[in-house]
Design an enzyme around this catalytic site. Structure first.
Site: not given
Length: 413
Positions: A184, A268, A338, A364
């Site tokens: 990240d 990313e 979740c 992060d």
């Protein structure tokens, strides 16, 4: 397998060699601009674009003319290479890989290339290199140039001359080491790994911003093109070179450490141009928070995310690994436990607390974990069994325990 690699050294030319290199760089810039102007004129007259062979005929005519006869003083191969560069720029434009080629400006990226290795002699034992019409030049022999010499590029940066020697050599097929990891990218933390480790930002421009502002203010007070103006301009260029050198050094160290310890890296797919777009707006529709967005844009561009990704790509390939770019949407808003997605999950820049299950972690780290999982899903959908196997072996897909996963800076101390 074959590996193309460039080795860059600082040259130590004498005064006459420096003047000659400036002339050669100016000659290549002149040829590039003249050829580009010629291509534009032909386009306006609805004529077909000249190919490389046609441009070489024009180059011969320019070298034999009275107006540009001084081009004959420069070696012909670098001039021809300038035409090849223009042809490559047109190809990249038509294939939508780059913008339309623009005219080159004096003082910006002054360089020239010798494409023929038969004309170049490299004496690494004595730290010198022979270039046509320049003779022997000494250079700072900081490391050995491995492989067969292919071409040489001479460039000017921050008032200093450098030589980049590209070589080709046979290497064994590398065996990747390590498992999979997600990264990240950010500003408070330059790079956060899915295992909790992170790299602090360097902020090279921010460190030199005060000195650069002072030097630019002094430059603005000088009479343009005077001796004092030239000295002040050289000082500004040196500061810019220092900023760029520090940033590249940090990116090389970071990308090398990651590529040597991981076989599969997910990042990313950030569109830096869109992220750093100005918020000023127009006179009819002015933007909001323009000053804050300007500061954010400056911090984004100071990190060098695109260059970091470029270095990771080829270094992982050299080490036998792979780099995979994944969509960045909601990576720091999705709960890794979740799967709940909400903007309220990220309370602050660093705090992540799921509003559904209560999971807490650094934002992060959560983003890096989600990048890893999303990358695995992309490879699974593409049917790349070998890459998916590497992910399963790594064991890095499990989320950390709530409130207990705190990584240390990988470059601390």
């Amino acid at each position: 397998m074959q590996r193309l690699q460039a080795f860059k050294y600082e040259l130590m030319p004498n005064g006459e060699q420096q003047r000659q290199m400036r002339r050669f760089a100016g000659s290549c810039r002149f040829v590039f601009n003249q050829a580009l102007a010629l291509q534009k004129e032909r386009y306006e007259r609805d004529e077909k674009k000249l190919g490389y062979a046609g441009l070489c005929k024009q180059l011969t005519a320019w070298r034999n003319s009275l107006e540009a006869g001084w081009l004959a003083e420069a070696p012909v191969h670098p001039l021809q290479q300038a035409l090849k560069d223009l042809e490559a720029a047109y190809t990249n434009f038509f294939e939508k890989r780059a913008d339309f080629p623009c005219f080159k400006r004096k003082g910006q990226s002054d360089s020239f290339r010798y494409p023929d290795p038969k004309q170049i002699k490299l004496d690494q034992a004595n730290g010198r290199i022979f270039l046509p019409k320049l003779g022997w030049l000494r250079y700072c022999n900081s490391r050995e140039a491995l492989g067969e010499l292919r071409n040489v590029t001479v460039s000017l940066n921050g008032g200093r001359w450098f030589v980049s020697i590209q070589t080709r050599r046979e290497v064994e097929i590398p065996v990747p080491r390590g498992g999979a990891v997600g990264i990240d990218l950010g500003i408070a933390r330059f790079a956060t790994l899915s295992d909790g480790a992170f790299y602090e930002p360097l902020n090279s421009f921010k460190r030199h911003e005060a000195a650069l502002r002072k030097a630019q203010q002094a430059l603005s007070r000088k009479q343009k093109f005077s001796s004092n103006w030239m000295r002040a301009k050289a000082r500004v260029q040196r500061i810019h070179a220092r900023i760029g050198n520090a940033r590249r050094d940090y990116l090389h160290k970071t990308s090398t450490a990651i590529s040597q310890n991981h076989a599969l890296v997910f990042v990313e797919d950030l569109q830096v141009r869109n992220l750093s777009r100005s918020a000023a707006g127009t006179a009819e529709q002015p933007g909001r928070n323009v000053r804050a967005k300007s500061g954010l844009n400056k911090s984004i561009l100071d990190q060098g995310w695109f260059e970091f990704r470029r270095q990771l790509d080829y270094k992982l390939a050299w080490a036998g690994g792979h780099l995979v770019a994944v969509p960045p949407q909601n990576t720091s808003r999705t709960c890794p436990c979740c799967g709940h997605v909400s903007a309220e999950n990220r309370r602050t820049q660093a705090e992540f607390r799921c509003v559904d299950c209560g999971f807490e972690e650094n934002a992060d780290v959560v983003g890096a974990i989600n990048v890893l999982r999303r990358g695995e899903a992309v490879l699974s959908n593409q049917g790349q069994d070998d890459a998916r196997l590497a992910c399963e072996v790594s064991g890095a897909v499990r989320p950390p325990a709530a409130g207990t996963h705190r990584g240390e800076s990988a470059l601390s101390g």
